[in-house]
Design a protein around this motif. Sequence first.
Motif, PDB file in Angstrom:
ATOM      1  N   UNK A 231     111.798  -5.642 -21.312  1.00 50.05           N
ATOM      2  CA  UNK A 231     110.811  -4.622 -21.561  1.00 50.05           C
ATOM      3  C   UNK A 231     110.644  -3.479 -20.487  1.00 50.05           C
ATOM      4  N   UNK A 232     110.652  -3.877 -19.148  1.00 47.41           N
ATOM      5  CA  UNK A 232     110.348  -2.852 -18.136  1.00 47.41           C
ATOM      6  C   UNK A 232     111.441  -1.777 -18.247  1.00 47.41           C
ATOM      7  N   UNK A 233     112.771  -2.336 -18.291  1.00 50.91           N
ATOM      8  CA  UNK A 233     113.902  -1.403 -18.179  1.00 50.91           C
ATOM      9  C   UNK A 233     113.818  -0.475 -19.627  1.00 50.91           C
ATOM     10  N   UNK A 234     113.585  -1.146 -20.719  1.00 53.45           N
ATOM     11  CA  UNK A 234     113.525  -0.253 -21.999  1.00 53.45           C
ATOM     12  C   UNK A 234     112.501   0.982 -21.827  1.00 53.45           C
ATOM     13  N   UNK A 235     111.232   0.430 -21.279  1.00 55.97           N
ATOM     14  CA  UNK A 235     110.327   1.471 -20.993  1.00 55.97           C
ATOM     15  C   UNK A 235     110.537   2.508 -19.854  1.00 55.97           C
ATOM     16  N   UNK A 236     111.385   2.151 -19.259  1.00 58.02           N
ATOM     17  CA  UNK A 236     112.035   3.450 -18.296  1.00 58.02           C
ATOM     18  C   UNK A 236     113.201   4.210 -18.932  1.00 58.02           C
ATOM     19  N   UNK A 237     113.937   3.630 -19.605  1.00 56.32           N
ATOM     20  CA  UNK A 237     115.247   4.454 -19.874  1.00 56.32           C
ATOM     21  C   UNK A 237     115.245   4.619 -21.608  1.00 56.32           C
ATOM     22  N   UNK A 238     114.199   4.298 -22.275  1.00 51.46           N
ATOM     23  CA  UNK A 238     114.106   4.547 -23.732  1.00 51.46           C
ATOM     24  C   UNK A 238     112.882   4.978 -24.081  1.00 51.46           C
ATOM     25  N   UNK A 239     111.914   5.730 -23.175  1.00 53.53           N
ATOM     26  CA  UNK A 239     110.566   6.009 -23.077  1.00 53.53           C
ATOM     27  C   UNK A 239     110.418   7.049 -24.352  1.00 53.53           C
ATOM     28  N   UNK A 240     111.483   7.661 -24.681  1.00 53.98           N
ATOM     29  CA  UNK A 240     111.435   8.837 -25.864  1.00 53.98           C
ATOM     30  C   UNK A 240     111.788   8.073 -27.001  1.00 53.98           C
ATOM     31  N   UNK A 241     111.784   6.742 -27.235  1.00 53.87           N
ATOM     32  CA  UNK A 241     112.453   6.096 -28.440  1.00 53.87           C
ATOM     33  C   UNK A 241     111.398   4.955 -29.000  1.00 53.87           C
ATOM     34  N   UNK A 242     111.243   4.749 -30.478  1.00 51.78           N
ATOM     35  CA  UNK A 242     110.373   3.799 -30.521  1.00 51.78           C
ATOM     36  C   UNK A 242     111.220   2.563 -30.573  1.00 51.78           C
ATOM     37  N   UNK A 243     110.883   1.564 -29.757  1.00 51.18           N
ATOM     38  CA  UNK A 243     111.833   0.189 -29.633  1.00 51.18           C
ATOM     39  C   UNK A 243     110.934  -1.098 -29.576  1.00 51.18           C
TER      40      UNK A 243
END
Length: 428
Positions: A231-243
Amino acid sequence: MRPSESDRGGAFHDFLAAARRSRTLVVQPRMGFGDPVRMREGLIATKGAAATTVGTLTLDSFTRVGDFGSVERALSEGRCLNGYPIVNLGAHTTRAMLDGVCGRDFPLQVRHGSPLPGRIFDALIDAGIDATEGGPISYCLPYSRTPVQKSVQAWREACVKLAALRELGVEPHLESFGGCMLGQLCPPSLLIAIAVLEGMFFRQHGLHSISLSYAQQTSAEQDREAVLALHEIAGELLSDTAWHVVIYAYMGLYPSTVPGALGLVEDAARLAVRTGSTRLIVKTAAEAERIPSIAENVTALEVAAEAARGTDGNPPAPPCTGIKAEARALIDAVLDLNADLGKALVRAFAQGYLDVPYCLHPDNAGRTRSVISDRGHLEWSRTGSLPIGHLTPTHRAAQPTSAGLLHALSYVKSRYDDAELVVPGRPG
């Protein structure tokens, strides 16, 4: 006239976005039947389960490998297939099968397993379906001998096809299967890295709605640390994406007893709730023996939903063992190889920066190994050329033997099948 962003939506995307906002766990079966009538019955039963559900079309094994001639012969001879043959049946049959069942209140995802998914994507798009899953690595290494470079190119083209639905006002959804590599014995940091890298690959090729998978492993405590790191890494690297994150019930050798199998599903649901994950792919009590029935799928869905409802969603944070640091080191090393993520992934395997333990694919270096430690954690015993040697001393666990590997493969099954054992991480 091109639709505005505010008008854009897809059935699967919208349903899961709403579930994430409300912190509702969505449960989903791994269901697929060759007969459209039975497939429709399965979807209706899934929709009617006492749970918040989405539907699944799991495709047959011939379709997964592109052997459409064998599918045609099976259909003409009336032989059963082990999944839904979406390409051969055609869009008209699939649309009729879904009519009145699937929609915004009950969306559908196609699951397949193909490293070369072009015709599958064509078929699902023609049938009006807006969600599927896989990835250039996660659907290549475990299931085929297709070169990684060829799979990357095929998935690049498939992503562009799916992303084109956005021009029609539909927000398509694609799930990375990267968190399920080989089902078991792959340490969590590599699962996280592959899932996130595939998610970034999807985004690079036009997709804005994605999910990242993680398969339940050998330790509830370690799994919680891993999923929170994801969750933390996705928030950092995919912040411009709905995930969102999707949890899979254990993908390895499954318990053969009904209490053991359903206990494992319950713990997967608890893991999902305790990590704020949005979706859970269940397995059934029949997994160890045969393809599950519709009723067995529904039971698993309802057991998971009931376990989720009784679970505290805000437990204390688990101890940190460095999973996030390892995962970020793997991801950052791959990203440094090339701005084009497809080229970076190909090079990462060639240089051993990504290397899946016990995977026999020709493009996998095969220099890594893992073991289950005394505390039940899945740990590296050999890191090969992975860029995490400074974070993960391999002396923590002995090198695996053949007997040790057999023990590891049956570790979860044995714990859950033996009713007298207290399973670490499970409530007493």
